[in-house]
Structure formats: C-alpha cells, structure tokens
Design a protein around this motif. Structure first.
Motif, PDB file in Angstrom:
ATOM      1  N   VAL A 193     -30.684  26.663 -35.315  1.00 52.70           N
ATOM      2  CA  VAL A 193     -31.032  25.352 -35.867  1.00 52.70           C
ATOM      3  C   VAL A 193     -31.388  24.415 -34.707  1.00 52.70           C
ATOM      4  CG1 VAL A 193     -30.299  23.431 -37.315  1.00 52.70           C
ATOM      5  CG2 VAL A 193     -29.433  25.738 -37.771  1.00 52.70           C
ATOM      6  N   GLY A 194     -32.651  24.113 -34.577  1.00 53.86           N
ATOM      7  CA  GLY A 194     -33.093  23.301 -33.446  1.00 53.86           C
ATOM      8  C   GLY A 194     -33.394  24.119 -32.214  1.00 53.86           C
ATOM      9  N   GLY A 195     -33.369  25.440 -32.353  1.00 57.30           N
ATOM     10  CA  GLY A 195     -33.607  26.318 -31.216  1.00 57.30           C
ATOM     11  C   GLY A 195     -32.378  27.146 -30.892  1.00 57.30           C
ATOM     12  N   THR A 196     -32.512  28.021 -29.902  1.00 56.05           N
ATOM     13  CA  THR A 196     -31.402  28.883 -29.494  1.00 56.05           C
ATOM     14  C   THR A 196     -30.157  28.051 -29.187  1.00 56.05           C
ATOM     15  OG1 THR A 196     -33.012  30.384 -28.505  1.00 56.05           O
ATOM     16  CG2 THR A 196     -30.713  30.665 -27.868  1.00 56.05           C
ATOM     17  N   LYS A 252     -28.075  10.431 -23.410  1.00 52.07           N
ATOM     18  CA  LYS A 252     -28.860   9.889 -24.514  1.00 52.07           C
ATOM     19  C   LYS A 252     -30.342   9.834 -24.175  1.00 52.07           C
ATOM     20  CE  LYS A 252     -25.249   7.318 -26.891  1.00 52.07           C
ATOM     21  NZ  LYS A 252     -24.862   6.076 -27.564  1.00 52.07           N
ATOM     22  N   ASP A 253     -30.654   9.624 -22.905  1.00 51.12           N
ATOM     23  CA  ASP A 253     -32.062   9.631 -22.492  1.00 51.12           C
ATOM     24  C   ASP A 253     -32.670  11.023 -22.675  1.00 51.12           C
ATOM     25  OD1 ASP A 253     -31.945   6.969 -21.866  1.00 51.12           O
ATOM     26  OD2 ASP A 253     -31.616   7.282 -19.718  1.00 51.12           O
ATOM     27  N   ILE A 254     -31.914  12.054 -22.254  1.00 51.61           N
ATOM     28  CA  ILE A 254     -32.386  13.427 -22.433  1.00 51.61           C
ATOM     29  C   ILE A 254     -32.521  13.750 -23.913  1.00 51.61           C
ATOM     30  CG2 ILE A 254     -31.719  15.851 -22.194  1.00 51.61           C
ATOM     31  CD1 ILE A 254     -32.852  14.760 -19.666  1.00 51.61           C
ATOM     32  N   ALA A 255     -31.545  13.320 -24.709  1.00 51.45           N
ATOM     33  CA  ALA A 255     -31.580  13.585 -26.150  1.00 51.45           C
ATOM     34  C   ALA A 255     -32.788  12.919 -26.801  1.00 51.45           C
ATOM     35  CB  ALA A 255     -30.288  13.102 -26.805  1.00 51.45           C
ATOM     36  N   SER A 256     -33.128  11.724 -26.343  1.00 43.72           N
ATOM     37  CA  SER A 256     -34.288  11.024 -26.895  1.00 43.72           C
ATOM     38  C   SER A 256     -35.581  11.779 -26.620  1.00 43.72           C
ATOM     39  CB  SER A 256     -34.371   9.607 -26.308  1.00 43.72           C
ATOM     40  OG  SER A 256     -33.230   8.851 -26.650  1.00 43.72           O
ATOM     41  N   LEU A 257     -35.653  12.395 -25.425  1.00 48.07           N
ATOM     42  CA  LEU A 257     -36.841  13.169 -25.080  1.00 48.07           C
ATOM     43  C   LEU A 257     -36.867  14.521 -25.795  1.00 48.07           C
ATOM     44  CD1 LEU A 257     -36.944  12.552 -21.216  1.00 48.07           C
ATOM     45  CD2 LEU A 257     -38.475  11.572 -22.916  1.00 48.07           C
ATOM     46  N   VAL A 284     -35.383  15.365 -28.800  1.00 46.21           N
ATOM     47  CA  VAL A 284     -35.222  15.425 -30.256  1.00 46.21           C
ATOM     48  C   VAL A 284     -36.532  15.780 -30.965  1.00 46.21           C
ATOM     49  CG1 VAL A 284     -35.637  12.944 -30.617  1.00 46.21           C
ATOM     50  CG2 VAL A 284     -34.245  14.242 -32.257  1.00 46.21           C
ATOM     51  N   ALA A 285     -37.670  15.278 -30.475  1.00 47.27           N
ATOM     52  CA  ALA A 285     -38.944  15.565 -31.140  1.00 47.27           C
ATOM     53  C   ALA A 285     -39.280  17.058 -31.103  1.00 47.27           C
ATOM     54  CB  ALA A 285     -40.064  14.729 -30.543  1.00 47.27           C
ATOM     55  N   GLU A 345     -36.243  23.771 -24.869  1.00 49.26           N
ATOM     56  CA  GLU A 345     -36.199  23.860 -23.405  1.00 49.26           C
ATOM     57  C   GLU A 345     -35.790  22.555 -22.742  1.00 49.26           C
ATOM     58  OE1 GLU A 345     -38.255  27.516 -24.479  1.00 49.26           O
ATOM     59  OE2 GLU A 345     -38.403  25.447 -25.171  1.00 49.26           O
ATOM     60  N   PRO A 346     -36.228  21.379 -23.251  1.00 49.74           N
ATOM     61  CA  PRO A 346     -35.799  20.127 -22.600  1.00 49.74           C
ATOM     62  C   PRO A 346     -34.296  19.943 -22.568  1.00 49.74           C
ATOM     63  CG  PRO A 346     -37.682  19.709 -24.017  1.00 49.74           C
ATOM     64  CD  PRO A 346     -37.262  21.129 -24.280  1.00 49.74           C
ATOM     65  N   VAL A 347     -33.594  20.321 -23.639  1.00 50.10           N
ATOM     66  CA  VAL A 347     -32.140  20.136 -23.654  1.00 50.10           C
ATOM     67  C   VAL A 347     -31.447  21.259 -22.892  1.00 50.10           C
ATOM     68  CG1 VAL A 347     -31.765  21.337 -25.853  1.00 50.10           C
ATOM     69  CG2 VAL A 347     -30.138  19.618 -25.108  1.00 50.10           C
ATOM     70  N   ILE A 348     -32.004  22.488 -22.938  1.00 52.17           N
ATOM     71  CA  ILE A 348     -31.376  23.600 -22.224  1.00 52.17           C
ATOM     72  C   ILE A 348     -31.426  23.382 -20.717  1.00 52.17           C
ATOM     73  CG2 ILE A 348     -31.629  26.055 -21.651  1.00 52.17           C
ATOM     74  CD1 ILE A 348     -32.396  26.559 -24.530  1.00 52.17           C
ATOM     75  N   PHE A 349     -32.590  22.944 -20.216  1.00 46.82           N
ATOM     76  CA  PHE A 349     -32.748  22.783 -18.778  1.00 46.82           C
ATOM     77  C   PHE A 349     -32.611  21.334 -18.322  1.00 46.82           C
ATOM     78  CE2 PHE A 349     -35.127  26.619 -19.915  1.00 46.82           C
ATOM     79  CZ  PHE A 349     -34.553  27.530 -19.045  1.00 46.82           C
ATOM     80  N   GLY A 350     -32.637  20.404 -19.257  1.00 50.01           N
ATOM     81  CA  GLY A 350     -32.557  18.990 -18.891  1.00 50.01           C
ATOM     82  C   GLY A 350     -31.188  18.387 -19.052  1.00 50.01           C
ATOM     83  N   TYR A 351     -30.436  18.833 -20.072  1.00 55.88           N
ATOM     84  CA  TYR A 351     -29.105  18.224 -20.287  1.00 55.88           C
ATOM     85  C   TYR A 351     -28.163  18.462 -19.124  1.00 55.88           C
ATOM     86  CZ  TYR A 351     -24.668  17.061 -22.506  1.00 55.88           C
ATOM     87  OH  TYR A 351     -23.441  16.530 -22.776  1.00 55.88           O
ATOM     88  N   PRO A 352     -27.957  19.620 -18.524  1.00 58.03           N
ATOM     89  CA  PRO A 352     -28.483  20.911 -18.943  1.00 58.03           C
ATOM     90  C   PRO A 352     -27.383  21.731 -19.629  1.00 58.03           C
ATOM     91  CG  PRO A 352     -27.743  21.050 -16.687  1.00 58.03           C
ATOM     92  CD  PRO A 352     -27.355  19.676 -17.172  1.00 58.03           C
TER      93      PRO A 352
END
Length: 439
Positions: free
Chosen positions: A301-304, A324-329, A331-332, A340-347
C-alpha cells in the motif's frame, strides 16, 4: 506495576536507540548510506518515468503514439534503475575512501567500477525474436546484470575492492616515488599504481577461477546460493511471506527487492493471476488466493513496505520538520505506489528502527487480506491492475468491483499507521542523537 513496565519500556527504548546509533555510524554502513544518498536522484527520476509512462501518458495518447511516447520513460529507466549496480559500485568506492580519509577517492571509485566489470560474465544469453531461441553473445553487458539484479554485486565488490585497494596502498614498499618536481596528480597515480594493479589482478583471478573451475560468475553464484534454495517455499503462504520479507529486508540495505522477488515470486504469482482471470472469464471457480496483484494491492500500500502508512503517520504525529518536508514531497508519488523518495529520502535504507515495520507491515497486510478472502467475505483477486493504480481504487478494481476489498485495504492502512508510529518516534530520536554526535 505500571511504573515498572514503563521503566523497562524506557530502558529497552534507550538500549535500542543506542544500538541503532552505533550500527548506523559503522563506517561501512555509513558509506553505503552516503552512497545511496548520492544516487537517490536516479531512483526518484526512475519513479517519475514510470509514473508518466503508466499513469499520465495513457490518458492522452494510444496505440503507436503511446508506444513512441513511452520511449522517454524507458530511456530514463535504462539510465537509472537498469544501471543501478554499475553506478553504485564506484560511488561506494569513493564514499568509503573519503570516510576512511584516504586521499585518492577518485581512483578508489575507478578501481571499484573496474572490479565490478571484471566480475561480470564474459558471455550472456539473449533470446532472438524469431523462434525464441537462446543465443550466446560475447563482448557485451546486459542491463539485467548492471541494474537492480547487480546491486548486491555492486555493494559487495565496491566495499571489498576499496578496502583491498586502501590496504595495499598503505604498504610503503608498494609505492613508487618519482621525485620532488612531479605534478601532484601524476605522483598520486604512480604512488597507487602497484596497489591498483594488485587489486584488479586479484579480482581477475577470482573471476577466472569461477569460470574455469565452476563455469559460473558472481551473478550466477548469488542466484544459486541465495535465490534457488528459497525457491521451494514460493508456492505456499508461509513461503511467499518469507521470500517477500527477505526481499524487503534487502531493500532496507539498498538492494532492490526484485533481486529476490522478481525471480522467485513473480513468475509463479503471475501464473496464478492468469489462471484466476481465465476462470473468472469462464465463470468457473477462482482457484487461487495468492496472486501477483493480491500481493501488491494488500502488501504494498503506497509501495514496498506499505510506506503510505508511514507518510500518514508522519503527517499526523511527527514533530520533525525534515520528516514532514520529505513526506510532503513523497506523498504524490506514494499515491501511485512509487516510494523511492521516502525509502531513500526519509530514509528507510539503513535506518534500523524503520526496518522492522518496513519488513513486517506487508506481511500483516497480506495476512489480513488472506484471512478475509479465505472465509469468503471478500472476492478473490481476478483482475490484474497496473501496480501504479492508487490504493482503495486498486482494491476495488482487482476484485472486480468488490467494495468489501476497499474496506479491507482501509483496515490495513489504519493498522499500518498505528504500527509505524512507535518506530517513527524511535527513528526521529536516533536522527536527533546522530545529529548531535556529528556536531
């Protein structure tokens, strides 16, 4: 009793945090984390290409025009995901050398890249268009070996080659001194000439021995030693969940989950999916619960890792602005199962607290959906929908319009948010303490 339980919980939390900080600052893991941060734009761009190809373009064009337009996204994939292993090895070589305060980081990157190519198979099998025959081709490299399948090789060889090169470079009797009036770049190259020759020669020897005495190569070894022993488990519920969890765990180490899942699970689950669709079209009993689409819809759900649940948890409960900044980027693309943005950006990669829910939440999601399907409360999956179809909508479509599947997926999302919350807080505390140590 409540005070004692709270005290024990705090001690466990503190110990877990301390261990996580210690592991996270280990130089090799830190180098891997830094390396993935460097190539993160590649993965984000790859996600954008997939999104455009599968969601946006089909809304406006069709037929040959769509095929021509999708070449744009395919070219992006070839230059990002399909060379992920090739890009990762030299970046690891450079970051590890810099983190170890070794002066010649650029040469370390070159040595890592050259070592990876040396270990690649010298001949590859290609399938011809006419007759679907396999043809052995020499003198070429395949995207299969250079891309996500080769990421494990890129990581191992990048680390080992760099460590070996630095070890040889520290031996004074292996250095070549040309005198005082030599340009620094030339002097540095000659200083590390013999260590470079020794390192590459060792990898060439290993590759040669694998071919001569084993008739194999590194990529095949990974397949035979890791993938094949797991193949026996891939048709049962425990087997599928185990293999899928192994793939997701590798993803937390930066190795794409398709290294395991793409080989062991996808073929069998796709066959199940096709048989379900054929039975549904013929108005016969639907034979399988576990299918390719079932796994993706209820376990991704939402990716791996069901990371849409994490994004919701961040928006509702996180106290860190950076999160929250990473989540904003994220979520779309997350709404289209591109994470990938949350896996490698959150990370999540090399983030010890986040590894636990990332690996376990897909298991929870699939088990919940399996239970409701097995008792007959929810229709079996009979329609193969694109993996980029947004959550809730994909559950409705894949079960041929069963609104109960939407409720089941919604339940999974709620449970996932609750599951991610404590680990999110742990991760934020680790981030804060790590930042303090680096100041």
């Amino acid at each position: 009793m409540a005070t004692l339980t709270k005290s024990r919980g705090k001690k466990f939390f503190d110990k877990f945090t301390a261990v996580s900080v210690k592991i996270g600052n280990e130089i090799h893991l830190r180098s891997l984390r830094d390396s993935f941060a460097v190539i993160m734009p590649l993965f984000i761009l790859a996600g954008l290409g997939v999104l455009m190809n599968n969601v946006l373009f089909p809304q406006f064009v069709h037929g040959q025009n769509l095929t021509n337009l999708q070449l744009w996204g395919n070219n992006i994939t070839n230059g990002t995901l399909n060379i992920a292993g090739l890009a990762l090895a030299p970046v690891i070589g450079y970051t590890l050398a810099i983190n170890k305060q070794f002066k010649n980081g650029i040469l370390s990157a070159v040595i890592a890249l050259a070592s990876l190519i040396i270990m690649m198979p010298s001949s590859i099998k290609l399938t011809t268009l006419k007759g679907a025959k396999n043809t052995l081709v020499t003198g070429g490299l395949s995207y299969t070996n250079l891309g996500t399948t080769g990421m494990f090789s890129g990581i191992i060889i990048g680390l080992v080659a760099t460590e070996l090169f630095i070890w040889f470079s520290k031996m004074k009797h292996l250095k070549i001194h040309l005198g005082e009036n030599i340009p620094p770049a030339v002097a540095a190259s000659f200083n590390d000439l013999i260590p470079a020759i020794f390192t590459l020669s060792i990898f060439a020897l290993i590759s040669t021995l694998l071919v001569i005495y084993g008739n194999t190569n590194l990529i095949d070894l990974i397949t035979n030693l890791i993938q094949e022993p797991l193949r026996k488990f891939n048709t049962s519920l425990p087997g599928m969940l185990f293999i899928y969890s192994v793939g997701n765990f590798l993803f937390t180490l930066g190795i794409h989950q398709t290294v395991i899942n793409g080989t062991l699970l996808d073929p069998v689950l796709l066959i199940n999916m096709n048989k379900n669709m054929a039975a549904y079209a013929a108005h016969k009993h639907i034979p399988y619960i576990l299918t390719y689409t079932f796994r993706d819809v209820f376990g991704m759900v939402g990716g791996t890792g069901c990371t849409l649940c994490l994004l919701i948890a961040i928006f509702l409960f996180s106290k860190m602005k950076s999160s929250k900044d990473i989540a904003s980027l994220a979520v779309a693309p997350g709404l289209f199962n591109i994470n990938e943005p949350v896996i490698f950006g959150y990370p999540i990669v090399f983030n010890i607290p986040m590894m636990i829910p990332f690996v376990l939440m897909p298991v929870v999601g699939d088990l919940i959906a399996y239970f409701f399907t097995s008792i007959g409360w929810m229709n079996r999956v009979v329609v193969m929908v694109p993996w980029t179809t947004p959550p809730l909508l994909n559950a409705y479509l894949c079960t041929a319009g069963d609104w109960r599947a939407v409720l089941v997926q919604l339940l999974i999302i709620v449970i996932g948010v609750i599951f991610y919350i404590p680990f999110m807080f742990m991760s934020e505390k680790v981030m804060q303490k790590t930042a303090q140590l680096q100041q």
